[in-house]
Design a protein around this motif. Structure first.
Motif, PDB file in Angstrom:
ATOM      1  N   LEU A 126       1.314  -2.353  26.867  1.00 47.78           N
ATOM      2  CA  LEU A 126       2.065  -3.146  25.894  1.00 47.78           C
ATOM      3  C   LEU A 126       3.225  -2.318  25.358  1.00 47.78           C
ATOM      4  O   LEU A 126       3.037  -1.159  24.982  1.00 47.78           O
ATOM      5  N   ASP A 130       0.473  -5.825  19.324  1.00 51.49           N
ATOM      6  CA  ASP A 130       0.045  -7.221  19.339  1.00 51.49           C
ATOM      7  C   ASP A 130      -1.404  -7.208  18.871  1.00 51.49           C
ATOM      8  O   ASP A 130      -2.309  -6.884  19.642  1.00 51.49           O
ATOM      9  N   LEU A 133      -4.151  -9.044  20.980  1.00 54.36           N
ATOM     10  CA  LEU A 133      -4.496  -8.405  22.245  1.00 54.36           C
ATOM     11  C   LEU A 133      -5.183  -7.059  22.029  1.00 54.36           C
ATOM     12  O   LEU A 133      -6.145  -6.730  22.731  1.00 54.36           O
ATOM     13  N   VAL A 153       0.132   1.631  21.540  1.00 56.09           N
ATOM     14  CA  VAL A 153       0.979   0.989  22.539  1.00 56.09           C
ATOM     15  C   VAL A 153       2.123   1.933  22.912  1.00 56.09           C
ATOM     16  O   VAL A 153       2.293   2.993  22.294  1.00 56.09           O
ATOM     17  N   GLY A 197       3.773 -10.763  19.280  1.00 55.45           N
ATOM     18  CA  GLY A 197       2.815 -10.091  18.410  1.00 55.45           C
ATOM     19  C   GLY A 197       3.100 -10.313  16.938  1.00 55.45           C
ATOM     20  O   GLY A 197       2.559  -9.603  16.092  1.00 55.45           O
ATOM     21  N   LEU A 252       9.132  -6.555  26.506  1.00 52.75           N
ATOM     22  CA  LEU A 252       7.819  -6.865  27.059  1.00 52.75           C
ATOM     23  C   LEU A 252       7.669  -6.186  28.415  1.00 52.75           C
ATOM     24  O   LEU A 252       8.655  -6.014  29.135  1.00 52.75           O
ATOM     25  N   GLU A 256       1.887  -9.815  29.638  1.00 49.15           N
ATOM     26  CA  GLU A 256       1.302 -10.259  28.374  1.00 49.15           C
ATOM     27  C   GLU A 256       1.733 -11.656  27.944  1.00 49.15           C
ATOM     28  O   GLU A 256       1.208 -12.205  26.974  1.00 49.15           O
TER      29      GLU A 256
END
Length: 308
Positions: A126, A130, A133, A153, A197, A252, A256
């Motif tokens: 990621l 988020d 997740l 992340v 997110g 991104l 995801e």
């Protein structure tokens, strides 16, 4: 003939090259420590052949940076067959580590010690936070009942700003190098940085956005793909401030989100869009940096390429 003190007179003596002293000395190459935990890449989103190819490329980059690295891929929505679930990968990793230890003991190998510490370091694939997740990834780690460490992340980081710049230039939406004299006719004069997110992700993306704005010398504003109206609202703010030719830059990795969500947002904001970060080399390097930092063996964080 050699004498007790060395080769006979007249024969060349091959001496080892001395290590270069001081600040110009070449650093020792970093290798994975013996018995180090595995790096397990936690891949969100619906598994597919494209997702697997992307994850395998990220893992390949990490392996090339750290010889001897045991790197594996676990899918958050895996089916344990073609796409192994994260919890199953962690369980298998721990079982294999125990099996190696038991085999070494049975073989009578001296100096073998029982494995300690985490069996794996889990790195979420990621770019930004988020919470939904990450909560699921954390639950998968707990369900595996394996001692594993979960890292942060990948972003924010200057290397991700570099990756965004490259993706925009590949789409013809930004110049590859500000120092070059030619212009790109389709270059954007305002960038909407799309994150997933919620508000936390938007704030984190904004940090990378400032770095991207410095590279491109155009305004960059972050918005949430998963909040209705966020993309179009930010696009309107940029237009009100004078930007006329906007571009959507996905903050991104790719798996995801549903690709249709990105296309719909670009249409709503009436702007062109670049590709997601994907398996850009910086993504693999940052995944490895999270792993080595967790183990305390990282000499330094990977650095971004300076703007010329």
């Amino acid at each position: 003939m050699s004498s007790p003190t060395g080769p006979a007179s007249g024969l060349p003596v091959r001496m080892p090259r001395p290590r270069q002293p001081g600040r110009h000395r070449r650093p020792e190459p970093l290798v994975a420590p013996e018995g180090a935990p595995a790096l397990v890449l936690a891949v969100p989103g619906a598994p597919s052949a494209g997702t697997r190819g992307l994850a395998e490329e990220v893992v390949s980059i990490a392996r090339s940076e750290l010889p001897g690295l045991d790197a594996r891929i676990g899918y958050l929505d895996g089916d344990d067959a073609e796409f192994p679930a994260l919890s199953s990968v962690l369980t298998r990793t721990a079982e294999e580590r125990t099996a190696r230890y038991e085999q070494a003991v049975a073989a009578g190998i001296e100096g073998v010690t029982e494995p300690e510490g985490p069996a794996a370091v889990v790195v979420p694939l990621l770019a930004g936070p988020d919470s939904a997740l990450l909560r699921r990834i954390r639950q998968s780690v707990m369900d595996s009942r394996v001692a594993a460490e979960l890292t942060d992340v990948l972003g924010p980081h200057p290397l991700l700003a570099e990756a965004l710049h490259v993706r925009l230039s590949e789409a013809g939406l930004a110049r590859a190098d500000r120092a070059r004299l030619f212009t790109v006719a389709t270059a954007a004069d305002g960038i909407v940085l799309a994150a997933v997110g919620g508000e936390e992700a938007v704030q984190a993306a904004g940090i990378t956005g400032m770095l991207l704005a410095a590279r491109l010398a155009v305004p960059v504003m972050a918005a949430a793909l998963d909040q209705e109206g966020s993309i179009s609202s930010v696009a309107e703010q940029l237009r009100s401030a004078g930007s006329q030719q906007l571009a959507l830059a996905p903050y991104l990795i790719g798996p995801e989100i549903d690709p249709g969500l990105l296309a719909a947002a670009a249409e709503e904001a009436d702007c062109a869009t670049a590709e997601a970060l994907g398996a850009y080399p910086a993504v693999g390097k940052l995944a490895l940096a999270k792993y080595t930092t967790a183990l305390g063996i990282a000499p330094q964080q990977p650095q971004g390429v300076p703007v010329r």
